[in-house]
Each structure stands twice: as C-alpha cells, then as structure tokens.
Design a protein around this motif. Structure first.
Motif, PDB file in Angstrom:
ATOM      1  N   ASP A   1      15.153  57.376  46.659  1.00 37.95           N
ATOM      2  CA  ASP A   1      15.485  56.830  47.969  1.00 37.95           C
ATOM      3  C   ASP A   1      16.374  55.599  47.813  1.00 37.95           C
ATOM      4  O   ASP A   1      16.348  54.908  46.799  1.00 37.95           O
ATOM      5  CB  ASP A   1      14.205  56.476  48.733  1.00 37.95           C
ATOM      6  N   HIS A   2      17.168  55.333  48.855  1.00 38.35           N
ATOM      7  CA  HIS A   2      18.156  54.259  48.792  1.00 38.35           C
ATOM      8  C   HIS A   2      17.491  52.887  48.737  1.00 38.35           C
ATOM      9  O   HIS A   2      16.735  52.505  49.631  1.00 38.35           O
ATOM     10  CB  HIS A   2      19.086  54.332  50.006  1.00 38.35           C
ATOM     11  N   TRP A   3      17.791  52.161  47.662  1.00 33.99           N
ATOM     12  CA  TRP A   3      17.493  50.732  47.549  1.00 33.99           C
ATOM     13  C   TRP A   3      15.998  50.377  47.614  1.00 33.99           C
ATOM     14  O   TRP A   3      15.660  49.224  47.836  1.00 33.99           O
ATOM     15  CB  TRP A   3      18.228  49.931  48.623  1.00 33.99           C
ATOM     16  N   THR A   4      15.127  51.331  47.430  1.00 34.43           N
ATOM     17  CA  THR A   4      13.703  50.993  47.507  1.00 34.43           C
ATOM     18  C   THR A   4      12.906  51.680  46.417  1.00 34.43           C
ATOM     19  O   THR A   4      13.168  52.841  46.073  1.00 34.43           O
ATOM     20  CB  THR A   4      13.112  51.358  48.878  1.00 34.43           C
ATOM     21  N   LEU A   5      11.928  50.956  45.887  1.00 35.14           N
ATOM     22  CA  LEU A   5      10.946  51.506  44.956  1.00 35.14           C
ATOM     23  C   LEU A   5       9.559  51.515  45.582  1.00 35.14           C
ATOM     24  O   LEU A   5       8.546  51.626  44.884  1.00 35.14           O
ATOM     25  CB  LEU A   5      10.924  50.688  43.661  1.00 35.14           C
ATOM     26  N   LYS A   6       9.505  51.408  46.890  1.00 40.50           N
ATOM     27  CA  LYS A   6       8.216  51.317  47.570  1.00 40.50           C
ATOM     28  C   LYS A   6       7.297  52.490  47.240  1.00 40.50           C
ATOM     29  O   LYS A   6       6.104  52.269  46.972  1.00 40.50           O
ATOM     30  CB  LYS A   6       8.414  51.206  49.082  1.00 40.50           C
ATOM     31  N   PRO A   7       7.785  53.745  47.233  1.00 44.30           N
ATOM     32  CA  PRO A   7       6.858  54.840  46.885  1.00 44.30           C
ATOM     33  C   PRO A   7       6.309  54.727  45.466  1.00 44.30           C
ATOM     34  O   PRO A   7       5.166  55.100  45.209  1.00 44.30           O
ATOM     35  CB  PRO A   7       7.699  56.105  47.075  1.00 44.30           C
TER      36      PRO A   7
ATOM     37  N   CYS B   1      15.528  54.877  42.425  1.00 41.33           N
ATOM     38  CA  CYS B   1      16.200  54.541  43.678  1.00 41.33           C
ATOM     39  C   CYS B   1      17.695  54.778  43.516  1.00 41.33           C
ATOM     40  O   CYS B   1      18.198  54.935  42.396  1.00 41.33           O
ATOM     41  CB  CYS B   1      15.914  53.104  44.101  1.00 41.33           C
ATOM     42  N   GLU B   2      18.405  54.812  44.637  1.00 40.65           N
ATOM     43  CA  GLU B   2      19.850  55.011  44.632  1.00 40.65           C
ATOM     44  C   GLU B   2      20.529  53.742  45.133  1.00 40.65           C
ATOM     45  O   GLU B   2      20.193  53.213  46.185  1.00 40.65           O
ATOM     46  CB  GLU B   2      20.245  56.204  45.505  1.00 40.65           C
ATOM     47  N   LEU B   3      21.515  53.277  44.356  1.00 43.22           N
ATOM     48  CA  LEU B   3      22.250  52.058  44.667  1.00 43.22           C
ATOM     49  C   LEU B   3      23.687  52.412  45.056  1.00 43.22           C
ATOM     50  O   LEU B   3      24.193  53.479  44.708  1.00 43.22           O
ATOM     51  CB  LEU B   3      22.268  51.127  43.456  1.00 43.22           C
ATOM     52  N   ASN B   4      24.369  51.527  45.753  1.00 43.47           N
ATOM     53  CA  ASN B   4      25.781  51.716  46.080  1.00 43.47           C
ATOM     54  C   ASN B   4      26.422  50.364  46.360  1.00 43.47           C
ATOM     55  O   ASN B   4      25.735  49.352  46.539  1.00 43.47           O
ATOM     56  CB  ASN B   4      25.948  52.648  47.284  1.00 43.47           C
ATOM     57  N   ASP B   5      27.754  50.334  46.414  1.00 47.81           N
ATOM     58  CA  ASP B   5      28.446  49.073  46.653  1.00 47.81           C
ATOM     59  C   ASP B   5      28.606  48.806  48.150  1.00 47.81           C
ATOM     60  O   ASP B   5      28.140  49.584  48.993  1.00 47.81           O
ATOM     61  CB  ASP B   5      29.795  49.041  45.928  1.00 47.81           C
ATOM     62  N   SER B   6      29.287  47.734  48.486  1.00 50.85           N
ATOM     63  CA  SER B   6      29.401  47.301  49.878  1.00 50.85           C
ATOM     64  C   SER B   6      30.236  48.251  50.724  1.00 50.85           C
ATOM     65  O   SER B   6      30.150  48.223  51.957  1.00 50.85           O
ATOM     66  CB  SER B   6      30.013  45.895  49.940  1.00 50.85           C
ATOM     67  N   LYS B   7      31.037  49.109  50.088  1.00 54.71           N
ATOM     68  CA  LYS B   7      31.847  50.086  50.814  1.00 54.71           C
ATOM     69  C   LYS B   7      31.171  51.455  50.882  1.00 54.71           C
ATOM     70  O   LYS B   7      31.771  52.410  51.389  1.00 54.71           O
ATOM     71  CB  LYS B   7      33.225  50.222  50.157  1.00 54.71           C
TER      72      LYS B   7
ATOM     73  N   LEU C   1      24.641  55.090  42.310  1.00 57.99           N
ATOM     74  CA  LEU C   1      23.996  55.134  41.010  1.00 57.99           C
ATOM     75  C   LEU C   1      22.509  55.398  41.206  1.00 57.99           C
ATOM     76  O   LEU C   1      21.840  54.700  41.979  1.00 57.99           O
ATOM     77  CB  LEU C   1      24.177  53.797  40.280  1.00 57.99           C
ATOM     78  N   LEU C   2      21.983  56.407  40.521  1.00 59.36           N
ATOM     79  CA  LEU C   2      20.548  56.665  40.516  1.00 59.36           C
ATOM     80  C   LEU C   2      19.926  55.853  39.385  1.00 59.36           C
ATOM     81  O   LEU C   2      20.372  55.938  38.241  1.00 59.36           O
ATOM     82  CB  LEU C   2      20.262  58.156  40.299  1.00 59.36           C
ATOM     83  N   ALA C   3      18.937  55.060  39.740  1.00 58.87           N
ATOM     84  CA  ALA C   3      18.293  54.175  38.766  1.00 58.87           C
ATOM     85  C   ALA C   3      16.834  54.585  38.589  1.00 58.87           C
ATOM     86  O   ALA C   3      16.030  54.460  39.514  1.00 58.87           O
ATOM     87  CB  ALA C   3      18.376  52.726  39.239  1.00 58.87           C
TER      88      ALA C   3
ATOM     89  N   TRP D   1      17.255  54.003  33.328  1.00 55.92           N
ATOM     90  CA  TRP D   1      18.196  55.104  33.060  1.00 55.92           C
ATOM     91  C   TRP D   1      19.165  55.160  34.226  1.00 55.92           C
ATOM     92  O   TRP D   1      18.762  55.390  35.368  1.00 55.92           O
ATOM     93  CB  TRP D   1      17.424  56.407  32.899  1.00 55.92           C
ATOM     94  N   ALA D   2      20.444  54.931  33.965  1.00 52.29           N
ATOM     95  CA  ALA D   2      21.479  54.820  34.999  1.00 52.29           C
ATOM     96  C   ALA D   2      22.287  56.105  35.076  1.00 52.29           C
ATOM     97  O   ALA D   2      22.945  56.494  34.104  1.00 52.29           O
ATOM     98  CB  ALA D   2      22.391  53.634  34.705  1.00 52.29           C
ATOM     99  N   VAL D   3      22.255  56.759  36.239  1.00 53.02           N
ATOM    100  CA  VAL D   3      22.885  58.064  36.432  1.00 53.02           C
ATOM    101  C   VAL D   3      23.924  57.956  37.551  1.00 53.02           C
ATOM    102  O   VAL D   3      23.580  57.639  38.695  1.00 53.02           O
ATOM    103  CB  VAL D   3      21.839  59.130  36.811  1.00 53.02           C
TER     104      VAL D   3
END
Length: 350
Positions: free
Chosen positions: A43-49, A67-73, A78-80, A106-108
């Motif tokens: 899930d985007h930007w969260t490790l809550k689960p 979690c899934e990360l992305n830039d300001s645009k 990136l899956l982390a 692990w960065a995907v």
C-alpha cells in the motif's frame, strides 16, 4: 537437476489501507481460491498493516507487507519490502531508494516503462531515476500498467469486462533495459499484478470493479524456487526465506491466463566441474556452462537469449545449449504466440 520447491504467489497488491478496495481477509480468501501460496502487499506510503501484525501465514498463504513510494510528481514508484519504519514523503527518488537499502530493505522499481496519453485521467508514472544503483529489482511485467496502456475510449468497456485479455507481453524496452542492468549487477525481474480492484462508473448508475482481486490473481504470477520449503508456523523464518530467495533471483514470471507454468526450470552446469547454477547466479568471465531447460506441457516453444539476442530455440520438453562467452542468459517461453514465461538470468560477467 537439483530438487527445488516451487511456490507461486502475487506481488504488488493494494488494499483499503491506501487506494485499493479490498480488505485483507477477503483478498487472502481470493488468493486462496486462486491457488496462490504467497502475497506481497504494498500500500502507498504506509506500513500500518505490518504494524498491526498482518504479516505471516494466513490460511496457508504467506503474507509479506511493504509499501509503495513515489516522488512529488507521482513518478518513480518504488516497492519497499523488509523495512519496519515508514519513510516520510517529500524526498527525491535517489534518496528514498538509498534509504530503503540502508534500512536493510529490498527496493523494487515498479512499472518502469509506463507510456500512455490516450486518456488524460490515467497519466503514466514511469521510473526515470536510472542513475540510481541502489534498487535491487524491477518489475518487468505489470498487469495494471499494460491494461491502462491499451485503454482507449473505443475499447475501455471491452477491457473493463475482459481485463486479462490486455496482458500480452512486457515491453521490449523494459526487457533490454533489464538485461543491460544485469551486465553490471544483479537486478531481479519481477511480475506485478498491481491489484487495486478499483470501482468505476461504467454507465449511468452501473458500477464495476476493474479486474477484482480474484481476476488479478489469475494473471501475472511469481514462481519462487526454494532449496527447502518454507516452514509454516514459523512466520519470521518463512518470510526471511522468501525474501532471501527472491533477492537471489531464484524465480520466474508467468502469465497464468496463458497456461500452467509450474515445473518450468532453467539452470546451468559447469562444463569442467559439473557444478549446478541457478537463476540469479553470477559467474566469472572464464566460466564455461551448459544451460538446461525443462518446459511444462503448456509451453509450445522457448528461446534462450544472450544480451537480449536469441541464440537458441527449443520446442521439446527438455533442451540444452553451451554458453558462448560473457553475457546475460535467460529464457522466454511462449504458448503459441502468447508470451508466457520469463526466467531470471544466469550471468557470466564480462
């Protein structure tokens, strides 16, 4: 041939913890119905689960959470995985990729080659930070990306109803980029479903879920080959084993919609010492190998590639070929004209 234990799962799954529509229990049940054995949520930007203790075995399915990360645009996704601390938004891709690795994660790279402009409401989110040398894996095939890139105003209703028909093949650019990266360092190739089960209005008051989880889980699969089967009942050890095996590249990507890929094998044997090497292994330049392949019944033909160029073609259930110098060697298999299986490479370094 070395005995390996094959487990099949799905990678890149979203839930109600971000922009997906599914709850964990129902998603896991859909995966059980599809015959899967592991799931990797992002899930985007969260490790809550993960913080709620949802990792581990559930009804026999091993669940890993990142979690899934992305830039300001909205680009450079990136899956982390294998991190315990959330990363704050607002930093650039080079920085968050490096941070994931420094945390032991692990960065995907996700959907690296998105290109579309047919529908403005669905912009592309490609990976553009190719100067990074920190990511350790990349999606070579992403179901949602391919579906969206084939979407037009003319065909969208047909694709809403037939989402798996949109999964044709990874892009040539992605595969060549992947091969080129592997000449320098190991970059594991993954297939992602990118499952959200989004709800859209089809017509007036008619709503539909765009390829619900039970459909997504019958498309792009990851097949992971273990030296020993993960021990159910020991969650931490099983997750460590899963990610360790993925990091090594002991895996292949397959489209379940095309056929049953269980039983596919690609390995190599040293000419002089008869030592066995598996997908993901990297050997020195002087190495001489004989490559071997076992093809499941649903495969009609397969090719061995070296640095993205075909060097051998097989139609039989088993085949072999002698290495011809340094390069990135991998197998692509088809069922008639449909792309089916993509192995991770065995590399003889320059």
């Amino acid at each position: 041939m070395q005995r390996l234990y094959e487990k099949v799962g799905a990678v890149h799954i979203h839930t109600v913890f971000s922009d997906g529509s599914g709850h964990y229990d129902q998603v896991i049940q859909d995966a059980t119905d599809a015959g899967l054995e592991f799931l990797l949520f992002s899930d985007h930007w969260t490790l809550k689960p993960k913080q709620q203790g949802r990792e581990g075995f559930h009804n026999g399915i091993l669940v890993g959470i990142g979690c899934e990360l992305n830039d300001s645009k909205g680009r450079n996704h990136l899956l982390a995985f294998q991190i315990d601390e959330e990363i704050k938004a607002g930093i650039d891709p080079l920085e968050y990729t490096k941070k994931v690795v420094e945390m032991g994660g692990w960065a995907v790279v996700a959907h690296p080659d998105e290109r579309r402009d047919a529908l403005p409401e669905f912009p592309a989110y490609p990976w553009t930070t190719w100067d990074s040398e920190d990511f350790q894996a990349m999606e070579i095939w992403n179901h949602l990306s391919e579906w969206m890139e084939r979407l037009t105003n003319r065909n969208k209703y047909w694709l809403y109803i037939n989402p798996r028909r949109s999964v044709i093949t990874p892009t040539e650019w992605t595969l060549k980029t992947w091969d080129r990266l592997n000449l320098k360092r190991r970059v594991v190739g993954l297939g992602g479903v990118d499952a959200h089960a989004h709800h859209y209005s089809i017509w007036r008051n008619v709503n539909a879920s765009i390829f619900p989880y039970k459909i997504a889980f019958r498309s792009i699969h990851m097949h992971v080959l273990f030296d020993e089967p993960p021990e159910e009942g020991n969650d931490d050890a099983a997750l460590t084993q899963l990610f360790q095996t993925l990091r090594q590249g002991r895996a292949f990507v397959a489209n379940r919609y095309v056929g049953q890929a269980r039983g596919f094998r690609f390995w190599a044997e040293g000419v002089e010492d008869s030592k066995i090497y598996q997908m993901g292994d990297r050997l020195p330049a002087v190495s001489q190998l004989t490559f071997h392949v076992n093809l499941p019944p649903d495969v009609t033909h397969a090719v061995l590639l070296k640095d993205s160029q075909q060097i051998c073609h097989w139609k039989d259930a088993e085949g072999s070929f002698r290495s011809i110098g340094s390069g990135v060697y991998r197998v692509e298999a088809r069922r008639r004209r449909r792309a089916f299986i993509f192995s991770n490479p065995i590399v003889i370094e320059p």
